[in-house]
Design a protein around this motif. Structure first.
Motif, PDB file in Angstrom:
ATOM      1  N   GLU A   1      57.376  27.815  57.923  1.00  0.00           N
ATOM      2  CA  GLU A   1      56.078  28.366  57.538  1.00  0.00           C
ATOM      3  C   GLU A   1      55.681  29.572  58.378  1.00  0.00           C
ATOM      4  O   GLU A   1      54.495  29.831  58.574  1.00  0.00           O
ATOM      5  CB  GLU A   1      54.999  27.281  57.670  1.00  0.00           C
ATOM      6  N   ILE A   2      56.639  30.330  58.884  1.00  0.00           N
ATOM      7  CA  ILE A   2      56.310  31.450  59.764  1.00  0.00           C
ATOM      8  C   ILE A   2      55.583  32.545  58.984  1.00  0.00           C
ATOM      9  O   ILE A   2      56.052  33.016  57.961  1.00  0.00           O
ATOM     10  CB  ILE A   2      57.580  32.049  60.406  1.00  0.00           C
ATOM     11  N   ARG A   3      54.427  32.941  59.514  1.00  0.00           N
ATOM     12  CA  ARG A   3      53.664  34.046  58.937  1.00  0.00           C
ATOM     13  C   ARG A   3      53.647  35.260  59.854  1.00  0.00           C
ATOM     14  O   ARG A   3      53.633  36.387  59.398  1.00  0.00           O
ATOM     15  CB  ARG A   3      52.234  33.582  58.645  1.00  0.00           C
TER      16      ARG A   3
ATOM     17  N   GLU B   1      60.317  33.736  53.567  1.00  0.00           N
ATOM     18  CA  GLU B   1      59.508  34.401  52.551  1.00  0.00           C
ATOM     19  C   GLU B   1      58.020  34.325  52.855  1.00  0.00           C
ATOM     20  O   GLU B   1      57.225  35.034  52.231  1.00  0.00           O
ATOM     21  CB  GLU B   1      59.793  33.784  51.180  1.00  0.00           C
ATOM     22  N   THR B   2      57.615  33.477  53.791  1.00  0.00           N
ATOM     23  CA  THR B   2      56.202  33.352  54.130  1.00  0.00           C
ATOM     24  C   THR B   2      55.742  34.412  55.134  1.00  0.00           C
ATOM     25  O   THR B   2      54.553  34.511  55.423  1.00  0.00           O
ATOM     26  CB  THR B   2      55.920  31.960  54.727  1.00  0.00           C
ATOM     27  N   LEU B   3      56.674  35.212  55.669  1.00  0.00           N
ATOM     28  CA  LEU B   3      56.320  36.217  56.673  1.00  0.00           C
ATOM     29  C   LEU B   3      55.278  37.203  56.146  1.00  0.00           C
ATOM     30  O   LEU B   3      55.411  37.741  55.049  1.00  0.00           O
ATOM     31  CB  LEU B   3      57.559  36.993  57.108  1.00  0.00           C
ATOM     32  N   GLU B   4      54.246  37.436  56.966  1.00  0.00           N
ATOM     33  CA  GLU B   4      53.224  38.412  56.637  1.00  0.00           C
ATOM     34  C   GLU B   4      53.199  39.583  57.620  1.00  0.00           C
ATOM     35  O   GLU B   4      52.705  40.654  57.280  1.00  0.00           O
ATOM     36  CB  GLU B   4      51.848  37.738  56.605  1.00  0.00           C
ATOM     37  N   SER B   5      53.695  39.379  58.813  1.00  0.00           N
ATOM     38  CA  SER B   5      53.787  40.474  59.780  1.00  0.00           C
ATOM     39  C   SER B   5      54.963  40.219  60.707  1.00  0.00           C
ATOM     40  O   SER B   5      55.238  39.072  61.065  1.00  0.00           O
ATOM     41  CB  SER B   5      52.492  40.612  60.591  1.00  0.00           C
TER      42      SER B   5
END
Length: 404
Positions: free
Chosen positions: A164-166, A277-281
């Motif tokens: 769940e890495i963002r 796919e959960t990466l936001e930054s």
């Protein structure tokens, strides 16, 4: 009636002082019963995850995994992770510089010099960020592994257990570019599927203002952004000696070196971005603070849907044709008593986006060009942010560079 001689009067109240207070007994019994309760288990998962997100460091999170089964199940759900790379492993000699980069004249010579000096550290960088090689342990990351074992795993492999890495930050042990002592060189690049922008700040030397000669009052001007301290010229014109004594060649060297280092980092992030796919930054930096590569949510999405173009046979992303702006000051005094000699600021954008810059608001407001100035001057932390803000007020010099 007086008490009998030789004896004491009965004291019912005093006799009760030897009896235990029922309230105290009950409290002590509750404390004994509570000794077997783990109050941390009573915290909700969301609060425990908030604590883990504050920890961030992947090694510390690995140690948390072995505390309990609950921690082992919660750690992979952390959404903010920091990976500190311990060491660079290089198992091959530096090969000759690649022949895919084509340039002419001085650019061709500089490209050979730059590539020759960067091949070995960039190969090592590939072994760190890319899939496991022959020297990399084939085992997946184990929270109980020792520090030496963890350092032999690539970040892509270490991060496979996180789902769940963002927000992800990776710190390399050092910058790729070897510069002489005393020289300042910092860069910040933004990427999507290709280079979006890059800002480079360099100086021939960094000295304390106290070391300046008091006989030159112009060098101590409190507003050096509008004054050339080497002649009192407030026009910001670059002196003719800049072109003849190798200063221009050195600045081109810094620019090409920084772009190659940035494009190599970007290329090697592919497996990490594909797996999360959960990466936001995403931020890829180094302990020295030499270079920072950043990608926001939109840029990460572009990276996933648009294939990355490699530069020939080299392990880096193709740098597109560029529009470059340069600002120079022979002498720049910053707040805090720091002086940059030969201060140079370089702003790089793809040539195809040059006309689009004027339409970008960027949240800075003001007249046309202020938004452009915003992303350049805000690229660095203080005191170098002040240096960038001073330099962009000087005369701008523009040039173009072909794709490489």
């Amino acid at each position: 009636m007086s008490p009998p001689s030789g004896g004491a009067a009965p004291d019912p109240a005093g006799s009760r002082s030897w009896l235990r207070d029922p309230a105290v007994e009950e409290e002590e019994e509750e404390e004994v019963a509570a000794e077997g309760i783990d109050f941390f288990d009573q915290l909700p998962d969301s609060l425990v995850l908030a604590v883990f997100n504050l920890i961030g460091d992947v090694k510390d999170l690995g140690r948390c995994c072995v505390v309990s089964r609950r921690f082992h199940d919660l750690v992979p759900l952390v959404d903010s992770v920091l990976v500190r790379v311990d060491c660079v492993i290089s198992d091959g000699p530096s090969p000759s510089s690649p022949g895919g980069d084509k340039a002419r004249g001085v650019f061709s010579h500089l490209a050979r010099v730059v590539l020759g000096g960067l091949v070995k550290p960039l190969q090592a960088l590939g072994q760190i960020l890319g899939p496991s090689s022959a020297v990399t342990s084939s085992r997946r990351y184990s929270p109980s592994s020792s520090s030496s074992e963890v350092s032999h795993h690539s970040p892509a492999e270490v991060l496979k257990n996180f789902k769940e890495i963002r927000r992800l930050r990776i710190e390399l042990p050092a910058g790729e570019l070897g510069v002489d002592d005393g020289i300042l060189l910092k860069w910040k690049a933004e990427f999507g599927s290709s280079l979006d922008s890059c800002v480079i700040l360099g100086a021939a030397s960094v000295i304390p203002s106290s070391s300046l000669s008091p006989t030159k009052p112009s060098s101590l001007d409190p507003n050096p952004s509008f004054q050339d301290a080497c002649g009192g010229d407030d026009s910001g014109v670059i002196p003719e000696s800049f072109y003849t004594n190798g200063n221009l060649k050195l600045r081109v060297f810094w620019t090409i070196s920084s772009l190659i280092a940035a494009s190599a980092r970007h290329y090697l992030l592919q497996p990490i971005i594909a797996d999360h796919e959960t990466l936001e930054s995403l931020e890829l930096t180094d302990v020295d603070g030499q270079g920072v590569l950043t990608m926001n949510h939109e840029q990460l999405q572009e990276f996933r849907v648009k294939p990355v173009s490699a530069s020939g046979s080299s392990q880096r992303t193709l740098v597109p044709a560029l529009s470059i702006r340069l600002w120079y000051a022979p002498h720049l005094e910053l707040p805090g008593g720091v002086v940059l000699k030969g201060a140079t600021l370089v702003a790089v954008r793809p040539s195809e986006e040059k006309d689009r810059d004027a339409a970008i608001v960027g949240g800075c407001g003001g007249p046309v060009g202020s938004s452009d100035r915003c992303w350049i001057s805000n690229a660095f932390e203080e005191p170098y942010r002040s240096a960038a803000r001073m330099l962009v007020k000087r005369r701008t010099y523009s040039l173009e560079m072909n794709s490489f």
